[in-house]
Design a protein around this motif. Sequence first.
Motif, short mmCIF file in Angstrom:
data_model
loop_
_atom_site.label_atom_id
_atom_site.label_comp_id
_atom_site.label_asym_id
_atom_site.label_seq_id
_atom_site.Cartn_x
_atom_site.Cartn_y
_atom_site.Cartn_z
N GLU A 1 -16.04 -15.57 45.56
CA GLU A 1 -16.03 -15.08 44.01
C GLU A 1 -17.67 -15.39 43.69
N PRO A 2 -18.17 -14.33 43.58
CA PRO A 2 -19.58 -14.36 43.30
C PRO A 2 -19.95 -15.57 42.17
N GLY A 3 -19.40 -15.39 41.09
CA GLY A 3 -19.66 -16.14 39.92
C GLY A 3 -19.57 -17.61 40.34
N VAL A 4 -18.44 -18.10 41.01
CA VAL A 4 -18.18 -19.59 41.39
C VAL A 4 -19.08 -19.84 42.56
N HIS A 5 -19.14 -18.98 43.43
CA HIS A 5 -19.95 -19.40 44.80
C HIS A 5 -21.48 -19.38 44.36
N TRP A 6 -22.04 -18.62 43.62
CA TRP A 6 -23.56 -18.78 43.65
C TRP A 6 -24.00 -19.89 42.57
N SER A 7 -22.91 -20.04 41.51
CA SER A 7 -23.34 -21.04 40.67
C SER A 7 -23.18 -22.40 41.66
N ASN B 1 -28.35 -11.89 37.87
CA ASN B 1 -28.98 -12.02 39.46
C ASN B 1 -29.15 -13.45 39.69
N LEU B 2 -27.83 -14.13 39.49
CA LEU B 2 -27.79 -15.61 39.98
C LEU B 2 -27.55 -15.62 41.57
N ASP B 3 -26.98 -14.40 42.25
CA ASP B 3 -27.16 -14.31 43.63
C ASP B 3 -28.43 -13.88 44.38
N LEU B 4 -29.34 -13.72 43.48
CA LEU B 4 -30.76 -13.47 44.31
C LEU B 4 -31.79 -14.34 43.87
N VAL B 5 -31.76 -14.95 42.58
CA VAL B 5 -32.95 -15.64 42.01
C VAL B 5 -32.22 -17.07 41.45
N ALA B 6 -32.83 -18.03 42.03
CA ALA B 6 -32.43 -19.41 41.77
C ALA B 6 -32.31 -19.60 40.18
N GLN B 7 -31.66 -20.39 39.51
CA GLN B 7 -32.06 -20.67 38.21
C GLN B 7 -33.06 -21.35 37.65
N LYS C 1 -21.29 -18.08 34.02
CA LYS C 1 -22.79 -18.29 34.07
C LYS C 1 -23.50 -17.00 34.63
N LEU C 2 -22.66 -16.29 35.66
CA LEU C 2 -23.06 -15.14 36.38
C LEU C 2 -23.11 -13.96 35.49
N GLU C 3 -22.02 -13.93 34.51
CA GLU C 3 -21.83 -12.99 33.63
C GLU C 3 -23.38 -13.02 32.55
N MET C 4 -23.65 -14.29 32.40
CA MET C 4 -25.07 -14.38 31.66
C MET C 4 -26.23 -14.27 32.06
N GLU C 5 -26.08 -14.23 33.49
CA GLU C 5 -27.46 -14.43 34.41
C GLU C 5 -26.93 -13.70 35.72
#
Length: 505
Positions: A374-380, A290-296, A284-288
């Motif tokens: 782990e940013p991808g797991v965490h922010w998702s 700025n997932l850590d900054l902007v809500a999906q 998810k983070l790979e495809m988006e």
Amino acid sequence: MAVDVVWFKKDLRTYDHIPLIEATKSGNKVLCLYVLEPERLELDDVDPIHIEWELENAIELSKCLGKIGGDLHFATDDMITTLEKINLDYGISRLLSHEETGNSWSYQRDKLVQNWCRNQGIDWIEYPTNGVIRKLKDRDLWKRKRDARMRENLYEPPEITNHAEFHGDAPSMIALGLNPRKLTNYPVPGQSAAFGRLESFLNEEAKQFQWAISSPTLAVKHGSGLSPYLTVGAISMRRVVQATNVRMEYIRKNKAELDGPTVWLKSLGSFRKRLAWRCHFVQKLEMEDNLDLVAQNPVIDANLMRVLDEDRFTRWKNGTTGWPFLDACMRQLSSTGWINFRMRAMIMSAASYNLWLPWRETGCHLAKQFLDYEPGVHWSQVGMQSGTTGINTIRAYSMTKQGRDQDPDGDYIRKWVPELSMVPTQYIHEPWEMPNELQETISCIIGEHYPAPILDELESRKEGIKRSYAARSSKESRDISKAVLKKHGSRSRPRKRRSTQKKLF
Ligand SMILES: Cc1cc2nc3c(=O)[nH]c(=O)nc-3n(C[C@H](O)[C@H](O)[C@H](O)COP(=O)(O)OP(=O)(O)OC[C@H]3O[C@@H](n4cnc5c(N)ncnc54)[C@H](O)[C@@H]3O)c2cc1C
């Protein structure tokens, strides 16, 4: 002679390291590089515990490289300056690394490195890692590709016959001006320890995995504890998946001689699913990016209008909300740098629904608490558990119910919230219900020795759920949610909910 620089990032191992193998095949000198970029220390989601853990794993890597004829060069500088220095001294032929799916900062840094390499006429070759597939537009083919990736070969460490002498020592935490909090249950760093943990888990502790992992105490023993290793890449995901498959195959073939083969298989199947979830979330983070900054779903997020109330935020962080089970979880997390999935979800739900705090601030605090950040797991997960993706059901946990389910006798609460150590089991989950006389007898006066609940749990949760449904109701937010689902939604068929799952909340 020009060098091939192997840039070790979140892959601090010598096994299953294709960039390292490729560099040793080229005939160029090989320079193994680890860079601690001081800018990282300033980021909202980075904590000294992360730097310490990473450095300790890098030091272990350095020893492993020594055994195969290499060495690890440590640099404490920004990446471009580091590359410029190496280029000046040697002339860089190629830069080789694994792909990284990190936070917004590392994404921007990688773009700078890409530009620099292009301007210098240096090839930067990035090799895939884990189950993340680059340049995917949606999820239609993701699972098939990820599973194929997991079946690829495992690799032994190569021999380095021509390593470049360019040594910089690992910086000390003192030199970096960092004073990480001391964690209890701190894992042993390095790939050998990761392999040992995996082996022990698959052969001993995993049998109880399926039903133990919801408990914050049992999960310490029966969970794999692999997340800190996966985060720094001390072990490859492919190796973990393949070792699990081998173990499952062994159990299937030796059913007759084994104690509880069905239990084993269920637990290992459940573990293997979680490994896939990790890849799914990082994708998810790979495809988006700025997932850590902007809500999906930014419209839902804006409609929620959550508020950073300092008192609520501080009491949530410190484990002094007056909700005993939540306070115990926050204190365990702060002390050990780890807590199980169910409790992470509950902690985030309490912040988001009961306390109505914004996800970015609470997410950053948790990131700094987790050794395995782990940013991808965490922010998702932060997005899911705070109800800002628009594609997940609202998960507002009842803390009292979770407490009663996971800690019926209150021993866990008493351990982590010693102010409540004398409270009888009857009142341990709602100590404010204790008669005044009892409070005085056991010297635990609510509001004096332990806080009164910050809010009425039931009412605040109800209100949070109501406002969350309202925030999703506009056409604009529903349209965005549909687009999010199309791009990121899992393509697996939805499971039927089991009755126990319904009772989570
Ligand atoms: C709000 C929130 C934040 C989280 N942040 C992180 C994080 O920063 N880093 C992180 O590794 N995990 C995170 N998780 C997921 C999960 O809680 C941890 O992976 C797990 O608790 C790690 O312990 P373990 O290694 O013993 O896991 P096990 O239960 O043994 O699982 C094995 C591996 O599977 C993966 N995994 C397990 N559960 C999940 C899950 N629900 N989603 C994705 N992958 C999973 C992890 O890589 C884990 O190491 C978060 C969960 C929530 C609710």
